[in-house]
Design a protein around this motif. Structure first.
Motif, PDB file in Angstrom:
ATOM      1  N   ILE A 140      32.558  -3.659   2.033  1.00 43.05           N
ATOM      2  CA  ILE A 140      31.437  -2.726   2.166  1.00 43.05           C
ATOM      3  C   ILE A 140      30.240  -3.472   2.729  1.00 43.05           C
ATOM      4  O   ILE A 140      29.807  -4.493   2.164  1.00 43.05           O
ATOM      5  CB  ILE A 140      31.090  -2.078   0.806  1.00 43.05           C
ATOM      6  CG1 ILE A 140      32.247  -1.178   0.343  1.00 43.05           C
ATOM      7  CG2 ILE A 140      29.828  -1.241   0.907  1.00 43.05           C
ATOM      8  CD1 ILE A 140      33.325  -1.867  -0.429  1.00 43.05           C
ATOM      9  N   ASN A 141      29.697  -2.988   3.821  1.00 44.29           N
ATOM     10  CA  ASN A 141      28.561  -3.632   4.465  1.00 44.29           C
ATOM     11  C   ASN A 141      27.277  -3.471   3.652  1.00 44.29           C
ATOM     12  O   ASN A 141      27.127  -2.515   2.870  1.00 44.29           O
ATOM     13  CB  ASN A 141      28.339  -3.072   5.869  1.00 44.29           C
ATOM     14  CG  ASN A 141      29.460  -3.442   6.817  1.00 44.29           C
ATOM     15  OD1 ASN A 141      29.985  -4.549   6.753  1.00 44.29           O
ATOM     16  ND2 ASN A 141      29.831  -2.521   7.700  1.00 44.29           N
ATOM     17  N   LYS A 142      26.369  -4.380   3.866  1.00 39.25           N
ATOM     18  CA  LYS A 142      25.090  -4.398   3.142  1.00 39.25           C
ATOM     19  C   LYS A 142      24.347  -3.077   3.267  1.00 39.25           C
ATOM     20  O   LYS A 142      23.766  -2.568   2.294  1.00 39.25           O
ATOM     21  CB  LYS A 142      24.243  -5.552   3.686  1.00 39.25           C
ATOM     22  CG  LYS A 142      22.868  -5.689   3.079  1.00 39.25           C
ATOM     23  CD  LYS A 142      22.143  -6.871   3.708  1.00 39.25           C
ATOM     24  CE  LYS A 142      20.745  -7.022   3.122  1.00 39.25           C
ATOM     25  NZ  LYS A 142      20.034  -8.195   3.704  1.00 39.25           N
ATOM     26  N   GLU A 143      24.367  -2.504   4.458  1.00 45.45           N
ATOM     27  CA  GLU A 143      23.600  -1.275   4.707  1.00 45.45           C
ATOM     28  C   GLU A 143      24.158  -0.063   3.961  1.00 45.45           C
ATOM     29  O   GLU A 143      23.470   0.952   3.827  1.00 45.45           O
ATOM     30  CB  GLU A 143      23.583  -0.977   6.217  1.00 45.45           C
ATOM     31  CG  GLU A 143      22.874  -2.022   7.068  1.00 45.45           C
ATOM     32  CD  GLU A 143      23.675  -3.296   7.257  1.00 45.45           C
ATOM     33  OE1 GLU A 143      23.072  -4.343   7.566  1.00 45.45           O
ATOM     34  OE2 GLU A 143      24.921  -3.244   7.079  1.00 45.45           O
ATOM     35  N   GLU A 144      25.395  -0.152   3.501  1.00 51.04           N
ATOM     36  CA  GLU A 144      26.024   0.976   2.809  1.00 51.04           C
ATOM     37  C   GLU A 144      25.688   1.021   1.317  1.00 51.04           C
ATOM     38  O   GLU A 144      25.933   2.032   0.661  1.00 51.04           O
ATOM     39  CB  GLU A 144      27.542   0.895   2.973  1.00 51.04           C
ATOM     40  CG  GLU A 144      28.034   0.952   4.409  1.00 51.04           C
ATOM     41  CD  GLU A 144      29.531   0.783   4.481  1.00 51.04           C
ATOM     42  OE1 GLU A 144      30.253   1.703   4.027  1.00 51.04           O
ATOM     43  OE2 GLU A 144      30.003  -0.265   4.969  1.00 51.04           O
ATOM     44  N   ILE A 145      25.152  -0.065   0.780  1.00 56.38           N
ATOM     45  CA  ILE A 145      24.861  -0.130  -0.652  1.00 56.38           C
ATOM     46  C   ILE A 145      23.581   0.649  -0.948  1.00 56.38           C
ATOM     47  O   ILE A 145      22.538   0.398  -0.327  1.00 56.38           O
ATOM     48  CB  ILE A 145      24.705  -1.596  -1.113  1.00 56.38           C
ATOM     49  CG1 ILE A 145      25.966  -2.401  -0.783  1.00 56.38           C
ATOM     50  CG2 ILE A 145      24.406  -1.666  -2.603  1.00 56.38           C
ATOM     51  CD1 ILE A 145      27.217  -1.905  -1.443  1.00 56.38           C
ATOM     52  N   PRO A 146      23.592   1.597  -1.896  1.00 53.63           N
ATOM     53  CA  PRO A 146      22.390   2.378  -2.205  1.00 53.63           C
ATOM     54  C   PRO A 146      21.258   1.504  -2.753  1.00 53.63           C
ATOM     55  O   PRO A 146      21.460   0.723  -3.693  1.00 53.63           O
ATOM     56  CB  PRO A 146      22.878   3.359  -3.277  1.00 53.63           C
ATOM     57  CG  PRO A 146      24.367   3.401  -3.127  1.00 53.63           C
ATOM     58  CD  PRO A 146      24.766   2.044  -2.664  1.00 53.63           C
ATOM     59  N   THR A 147      20.087   1.599  -2.142  1.00 55.08           N
ATOM     60  CA  THR A 147      18.886   0.915  -2.624  1.00 55.08           C
ATOM     61  C   THR A 147      17.745   1.921  -2.647  1.00 55.08           C
ATOM     62  O   THR A 147      17.646   2.800  -1.781  1.00 55.08           O
ATOM     63  CB  THR A 147      18.504  -0.274  -1.719  1.00 55.08           C
ATOM     64  OG1 THR A 147      18.253   0.204  -0.391  1.00 55.08           O
ATOM     65  CG2 THR A 147      19.624  -1.306  -1.664  1.00 55.08           C
ATOM     66  N   TRP A 148      16.875   1.810  -3.641  1.00 52.55           N
ATOM     67  CA  TRP A 148      15.736   2.712  -3.732  1.00 52.55           C
ATOM     68  C   TRP A 148      14.651   2.071  -4.609  1.00 52.55           C
ATOM     69  O   TRP A 148      14.883   1.060  -5.275  1.00 52.55           O
ATOM     70  CB  TRP A 148      16.153   4.072  -4.280  1.00 52.55           C
ATOM     71  CG  TRP A 148      16.582   4.103  -5.714  1.00 52.55           C
ATOM     72  CD1 TRP A 148      15.844   4.472  -6.795  1.00 52.55           C
ATOM     73  CD2 TRP A 148      17.882   3.754  -6.235  1.00 52.55           C
ATOM     74  NE1 TRP A 148      16.576   4.395  -7.954  1.00 52.55           N
ATOM     75  CE2 TRP A 148      17.829   3.960  -7.641  1.00 52.55           C
ATOM     76  CE3 TRP A 148      19.064   3.295  -5.661  1.00 52.55           C
ATOM     77  CZ2 TRP A 148      18.932   3.713  -8.472  1.00 52.55           C
ATOM     78  CZ3 TRP A 148      20.154   3.053  -6.489  1.00 52.55           C
ATOM     79  CH2 TRP A 148      20.087   3.256  -7.873  1.00 52.55           C
TER      80      TRP A 148
END
Length: 301
Positions: A140-148
């Motif tokens: 799973i690429n970094k950009e796909e991980i949910p961040t908020w």
């Protein structure tokens, strides 16, 4: 008022090759937190130009492995034919099921340079009905991980589902692996969002819980996830992990985990005899392997 902290465990450092690894789970006092069975904190370590990560082919059964890096790079190969570089912020998720073999090495382009390595390696148990499933792999690429961010608190959901968010990591049971970071002191009340068993690992900075300060390299296990609240003391990064525990006991021998001791015994035999049907070779990394450790014949439970 009775404390909600059930255990405070100090990270136990051991040396593996050229870098230090801190063992967080399992401990004698606590063999698992929800489905989380094994957590190693790798580094932080600076490896010189003549030092490299070289973990030869070795087997797993009965678990999913999660590799997550803060710094550095590891090249992953496995018996399914996957060959991929793991970079900071990405997730490698490999489900061993009935059996898989993988290796972890410094990428070729870094082997003659100074380099850093820092991250987590985690084992997550499989539900009983999936312990003998076919192995699989996901990157799973970094950009796909949910961040908020909410009220000055930054969140990153590395795996699982919580707080109305869901990570794309294909987990097999209800769990969460959540990063929380603050730049200044914050009060965090999150117990109403948690479930099952919950552990906290303070990576940097410190937290205050029930009037007590806890710093880095400490693992805290809560008695009641629903009562989880704490204050960060300024710039702090921590991880909450846990979920629903399994109803059956899990047994562990070396890299093998299963609810059936007979399956573990067969896995030991298969690896010792290099049974290629049970544990195929890794394409382009088939010239060596980690032998079955005689010193770990004692079954752990």
């Amino acid at each position: 008022m009775q404390s909600n902290i059930g255990l405070v465990l100090e990270e136990k450092a051991t040396s593996i090759g050229n870098f230090m690894v801190g063992r967080l789970l399992p401990f004698k006092q606590k063999r698992a937190v929800g489905p989380f069975l094994f957590i190693d904190h790798m580094g932080p370590a600076c490896l010189k130009e003549h030092q490299n990560v070289d973990v030869p082919p070795h087997p797993h059964i009965g678990i999913s492995t999660l590799t997550y890096l803060f710094e550095g790079s590891i090249f992953h190969r496995d018996s399914l034919g996957n060959a991929i570089e793991i970079k900071p912020g990405e997730v490698n998720w490999m489900t061993a099921g009935k059996g898989v073999v993988h290796s972890e090495r410094t990428p070729e382009y870094l082997r003659k340079d100074d380099k850093f390595l820092h991250g987590f390696q985690i084992w997550i148990g499989l539900p009983k009905e999936l312990e003998q499933s076919d192995p699989s792999f996901h990157h799973i690429n970094k950009e796909e991980i949910p961040t908020w961010e909410e009220s000055g608190i930054a969140y990153k959901l590395i795996a699982g589902e919580i707080i109305g968010k869901k990570s794309p990591v294909p987990t097999h049971s209800p769990l969460y692996f959540l990063e929380i970071s603050t730049k200044e002191a914050q009060k965090i009340t999150i117990g109403d969002k948690l479930f099952g068993e919950v552990g906290m690992y303070v990576l940097s900075g410190s937290v205050k819980i029930e009037g007590n300060d806890y710093g880095s390299k400490q693992l805290l296990v809560a008695k009641n996830a629903s009562l989880c609240e704490f204050d960060t003391n300024g710039e702090t990064t921590l991880y909450l992990f846990g979920g629903d525990p399994f109803p059956e006991e899990r047994f562990m021998f070396w890299n093998f985990v299963h609810s059936d001791k007979e399956v573990l015994e067969q896995a030991k035999k298969n690896w010792k005899e290099q049974n290629l049907e049970a544990f195929p070779k890794i394409p382009n990394d088939d010239q060596e392997f980690v032998p079955l450790p005689e010193s770990k014949f004692k079954m752990k439970s």
